[in-house]
Structures are given as structure tokens and as C-alpha cells.
Design a protein around this motif. Structure first.
Motif, PDB file in Angstrom:
ATOM      1  N   PHE A 206      48.795 -40.103  22.698  1.00 47.71           N
ATOM      2  CA  PHE A 206      49.451 -40.709  21.748  1.00 47.71           C
ATOM      3  C   PHE A 206      50.691 -39.949  21.744  1.00 47.71           C
ATOM      4  N   ALA A 207      51.745 -40.896  21.552  1.00 46.68           N
ATOM      5  CA  ALA A 207      53.221 -40.317  21.556  1.00 46.68           C
ATOM      6  C   ALA A 207      53.693 -40.778  20.374  1.00 46.68           C
ATOM      7  N   LYS A 208      54.144 -39.920  19.380  1.00 46.63           N
ATOM      8  CA  LYS A 208      54.962 -40.273  18.188  1.00 46.63           C
ATOM      9  C   LYS A 208      56.327 -40.030  18.226  1.00 46.63           C
ATOM     10  N   ALA A 209      57.004 -41.257  17.983  1.00 51.28           N
ATOM     11  CA  ALA A 209      58.426 -41.241  18.072  1.00 51.28           C
ATOM     12  C   ALA A 209      59.165 -40.492  16.726  1.00 51.28           C
ATOM     13  N   PRO A 210      60.296 -40.236  16.528  1.00 50.03           N
ATOM     14  CA  PRO A 210      61.055 -39.765  15.565  1.00 50.03           C
ATOM     15  C   PRO A 210      60.696 -40.616  14.047  1.00 50.03           C
ATOM     16  N   ASP A 211      60.688 -41.907  14.528  1.00 49.64           N
ATOM     17  CA  ASP A 211      60.634 -42.992  13.296  1.00 49.64           C
ATOM     18  C   ASP A 211      59.290 -43.103  12.889  1.00 49.64           C
ATOM     19  N   GLY A 212      58.009 -42.528  13.459  1.00 46.18           N
ATOM     20  CA  GLY A 212      56.790 -42.560  13.212  1.00 46.18           C
ATOM     21  C   GLY A 212      56.201 -43.390  14.038  1.00 46.18           C
ATOM     22  N   SER A 213      56.644 -44.324  14.805  1.00 45.80           N
ATOM     23  CA  SER A 213      55.873 -45.027  15.562  1.00 45.80           C
ATOM     24  C   SER A 213      55.222 -44.387  16.635  1.00 45.80           C
ATOM     25  N   VAL A 214      54.107 -45.102  17.120  1.00 40.37           N
ATOM     26  CA  VAL A 214      53.100 -44.386  18.054  1.00 40.37           C
ATOM     27  C   VAL A 214      52.885 -45.252  19.110  1.00 40.37           C
ATOM     28  N   THR A 215      52.847 -44.918  20.165  1.00 39.08           N
ATOM     29  CA  THR A 215      52.553 -45.476  21.519  1.00 39.08           C
ATOM     30  C   THR A 215      51.441 -44.830  22.136  1.00 39.08           C
ATOM     31  N   ILE A 216      50.723 -45.508  22.889  1.00 42.46           N
ATOM     32  CA  ILE A 216      49.320 -45.117  23.325  1.00 42.46           C
ATOM     33  C   ILE A 216      49.134 -45.534  25.030  1.00 42.46           C
ATOM     34  N   SER A 217      48.683 -44.401  25.707  1.00 39.83           N
ATOM     35  CA  SER A 217      48.499 -44.707  26.914  1.00 39.83           C
ATOM     36  C   SER A 217      47.311 -43.917  27.689  1.00 39.83           C
ATOM     37  N   THR A 218      47.103 -43.899  28.770  1.00 38.01           N
ATOM     38  CA  THR A 218      45.913 -43.328  29.489  1.00 38.01           C
ATOM     39  C   THR A 218      46.404 -42.826  31.072  1.00 38.01           C
ATOM     40  N   ARG A 219      45.936 -41.585  31.315  1.00 37.65           N
ATOM     41  CA  ARG A 219      46.142 -41.422  32.766  1.00 37.65           C
ATOM     42  C   ARG A 219      44.740 -40.559  33.007  1.00 37.65           C
ATOM     43  N   LEU A 220      44.650 -40.635  34.322  1.00 37.52           N
ATOM     44  CA  LEU A 220      42.999 -39.891  34.901  1.00 37.52           C
ATOM     45  C   LEU A 220      43.729 -38.738  35.716  1.00 37.52           C
ATOM     46  N   GLU A 226      43.877 -32.301  36.909  1.00 38.90           N
ATOM     47  CA  GLU A 226      45.361 -32.230  36.506  1.00 38.90           C
ATOM     48  C   GLU A 226      45.917 -33.667  36.508  1.00 38.90           C
ATOM     49  N   THR A 227      46.916 -33.797  35.459  1.00 40.88           N
ATOM     50  CA  THR A 227      47.494 -34.796  35.583  1.00 40.88           C
ATOM     51  C   THR A 227      49.163 -34.491  34.784  1.00 40.88           C
ATOM     52  N   ALA A 228      50.268 -35.313  35.053  1.00 43.99           N
ATOM     53  CA  ALA A 228      51.082 -35.145  34.388  1.00 43.99           C
ATOM     54  C   ALA A 228      51.348 -36.147  33.377  1.00 43.99           C
ATOM     55  N   VAL A 229      51.648 -35.559  32.033  1.00 45.39           N
ATOM     56  CA  VAL A 229      51.894 -36.668  30.789  1.00 45.39           C
ATOM     57  C   VAL A 229      53.509 -36.719  30.676  1.00 45.39           C
ATOM     58  N   PRO A 230      53.688 -37.830  30.891  1.00 48.14           N
ATOM     59  CA  PRO A 230      55.415 -38.509  30.591  1.00 48.14           C
ATOM     60  C   PRO A 230      55.653 -37.978  29.216  1.00 48.14           C
ATOM     61  N   VAL A 231      56.730 -37.305  28.952  1.00 44.35           N
ATOM     62  CA  VAL A 231      57.108 -36.905  27.581  1.00 44.35           C
ATOM     63  C   VAL A 231      58.725 -37.416  27.442  1.00 44.35           C
ATOM     64  N   MET A 232      58.885 -37.530  26.130  1.00 38.70           N
ATOM     65  CA  MET A 232      60.450 -37.724  25.933  1.00 38.70           C
ATOM     66  C   MET A 232      60.685 -36.560  24.737  1.00 38.70           C
ATOM     67  N   GLN A 233      62.064 -36.379  24.698  1.00 39.40           N
ATOM     68  CA  GLN A 233      62.767 -35.543  23.604  1.00 39.40           C
ATOM     69  C   GLN A 233      62.453 -36.145  22.132  1.00 39.40           C
ATOM     70  N   GLY A 234      62.252 -35.185  21.356  1.00 44.03           N
ATOM     71  CA  GLY A 234      62.069 -35.442  19.937  1.00 44.03           C
ATOM     72  C   GLY A 234      60.755 -36.123  19.624  1.00 44.03           C
ATOM     73  N   HIS A 235      59.711 -36.285  20.385  1.00 41.18           N
ATOM     74  CA  HIS A 235      58.535 -36.968  20.384  1.00 41.18           C
ATOM     75  C   HIS A 235      57.242 -35.903  20.173  1.00 41.18           C
ATOM     76  N   GLN A 236      56.287 -36.215  19.337  1.00 38.89           N
ATOM     77  CA  GLN A 236      55.043 -35.186  19.098  1.00 38.89           C
ATOM     78  C   GLN A 236      54.053 -35.966  19.959  1.00 38.89           C
ATOM     79  N   TYR A 237      53.147 -35.344  20.372  1.00 40.59           N
ATOM     80  CA  TYR A 237      52.103 -35.758  21.290  1.00 40.59           C
ATOM     81  C   TYR A 237      50.535 -35.138  20.934  1.00 40.59           C
TER      82      TYR A 237
END
Length: 269
Positions: A206-220, A226-237
Motif C-alpha cells: 500500500f503506497a500513500k502519496a503526499p496527497d493521501g491517494s493510495v495505490t495497491i500492488s502485490t509481489r511474491l 525476499e522481494t524488492a518493493v518499488p518506492v517513491m520519494q515522499g510516500h508512506q508504505y
């Protein structure tokens, strides 16, 4: 008397809201993921969906473990009954703080198979129905016990340090520091179950942007858990990974779910 009545009503409401049959997540949400050394660290317990949820109070009879780790040092956290926010403390040491919260087990009953199937599908458990039928279990009116294992990463002062395995029965361990390390290739994480890597586990992101919008994805996870979670600056996870297993013989519930959660933020700069 009024306090007892309030707690009775409140706890009853929490039981209904916390039921994982609707795939509700439980997480620790710091007021600030980066805090100045000497300032008070404040964090809330939340339960909900889509990285949006109701705040939960500090209820000692619902807590199996609540602590803060910085480096090799761990200290239990003791709040007051009914506290909201549930965590408020001054951390006098620079570095990465890991907040840890484990709930006591709770149970729920599925009145229909469809409700349980929705949970199974959401968390990617595969063909559980065949296992359920092979055990001779009813497809309605059966119980599940669930336990939550939540962690949160907070940078205090310089925020240096690393997350480590904390001995929770299941947990998500960050293999890099989101506040100090290069995350251009994502944040690597490892999912553990009973201290061992959990391969082919679904991690919901669950990635929450600075404007509060949330995008949801999954990885195995891979063979090493182990897995690598794509991240963006200024976001909460919020990361979530769930174990589903048959209950031991003789219990009044037939399945157990163990919910691991990890929250962190990526600095804007």
C-alpha cells in the motif's frame, strides 16, 4: 461503572472491526516517520482497508508484546489503558527505531464459505477449499483465530541503523534503511515465518502519496523469502503478508491466520 461500560462497548466494536475475513489490515502509523532527537515519538495503531483505518486505543488485555528496538537494545513499552495515540515516548538515542506490536489472538466465525473464499483470494492462498474439504470441515459456521504482528520504522535524529529479525512468529524485515540508503532499485525485504525465510509469499504493498491517494500492488517473494518493493520519494508504505495454517486438533476454530505488517516512509529528498 461508566468506564467499564465504555470499555465493553469499545472492545466489542473493535472485535467486529478487526475481523480479517474482510481483509482488514492492522498497522502502526507514526505521526512523523522522521523525528528530531529529543522530541516525542507518537504513533497510532490503526485497523482498516486500503491504508485507511480507524485508530485503536491502547488496551493492555489485547497486547502480547509492545516494544521499541534501537540497535541491539530493546525496551518494552507500557502505555495507559485507553490511550489514543497508543504510543507516546521520548527516544533519547539517535538511529533507526523499530516499533513492534503483537496482539493477542482473537477469533471470528465465518457464516458462509463465500466470505472465507474472498479472504483466500485476496491473500493469494490458492486452493484452500480442497484442504478444508479433505479435513471434513463444514463450509459455514466455522472459526478462525488471527494474530497481528506489526512493525514500523522511525528515523530518530540521523536515522542510521538497520532493521533485524525480532523473533515474531511472522514478520517482514527491511534489508535496507529507507531513510539513509539508496532505494533506486526499491526497498529489499525478507518475509519470515518461525524464523525462516518464507518463499512464494504474497506481499501486499500500500503506497500513500503526499496527497493521501493510495495505490495497491502485490509481489511474491523468491526462494529466499525476499522481494524488492518499488518506492517513491515522499510516500508512506504499508507492507502486509499473511500466513494461513490449519488449527491444532481440538480447538474450537479450524484455521489460524498470522498477519505481518511493516510501515515506513521514504523521505521527499
Amino acid at each position: 461503572m461508566q468506564y467499564r461500560l465504555f470499555c465493553s462497548i469499545l472492545c466489542s466494536g473493535l472485535t467486529l472491526a478487526a475481523g480479517p475475513g474482510l481483509s482488514h489490515e492492522f498497522w502502526i502509523e507514526p505521526e512523523k516517520y522522521q523525528e528530531v532527537l529529543g522530541n516525542t515519538v507518537v504513533a497510532r495503531l490503526r485497523n482498516g482497508q486500503g491504508f485507511k483505518g480507524a485508530e485503536q486505543p491502547y488496551l493492555d488485555h489485547r497486547i502480547a508484546r509492545f516494544e521499541v528496538r534501537q540497535g541491539a537494545a530493546a525496551a518494552p513499552y507500557q502505555g495507559r489503558m485507553g490511550d489514543m495515540p497508543a504510543f507516546t515516548a521520548e527516544l533519547a538515542q539517535d538511529g533507526l527505531a523499530v516499533l513492534i506490536h503483537q496482539t493477542r489472538p482473537q477469533t471470528l466465525t465465518y457464516d458462509t464459505w463465500e466470505a472465507f473464499q474472498a479472504f483466500i483470494d485476496h491473500k493469494g492462498f490458492g486452493d484452500i477449499r480442497k484442504q478444508h474439504q479433505a479435513r471434513g470441515l463444514p463450509e459455514a459456521g466455522f472459526g478462525e483465530q488471527y494474530t497481528r504482528y506489526a512493525k514500523s520504522l522511525v528515523a530518530v535524529g540521523n536515522g542510521s541503523g538497520s532493521d533485524t529479525a525480532t523473533g515474531l512468529e511472522t514478520e517482514i524485515v527491511a534489508l535496507a534503511n529507507p531513510y539513509t540508503d539508496d532505494l533506486s532499485q526499491g526497498l529489499p525485504v525478507r518475509v519470515l515465518y518461525q524464523g525462516k525465510p518464507r518463499p512464494n509469499a504474497q506481499v501486499e504493498i500500500f503506497a500513500k502519496a503526499p496527497d493521501g491517494s493510495v495505490t495497491i500492488s502485490t509481489r511474491l517473494t523468491d526462494a529466499e523469502g525476499e522481494t524488492a518493493v518499488p518506492v517513491m520519494q515522499g510516500h508512506q508504505y504499508l507492507l502486509d503478508a499473511v500466513v494461513l495454517r490449519p488449527a491444532p486438533e481440538g480447538k474450537d476454530y479450524v484455521w489460524e491466520s498470522l498477519w505481518a505488517a511493516l510501515t515506513f516512509a521514504v523521505p521527499a529528498e
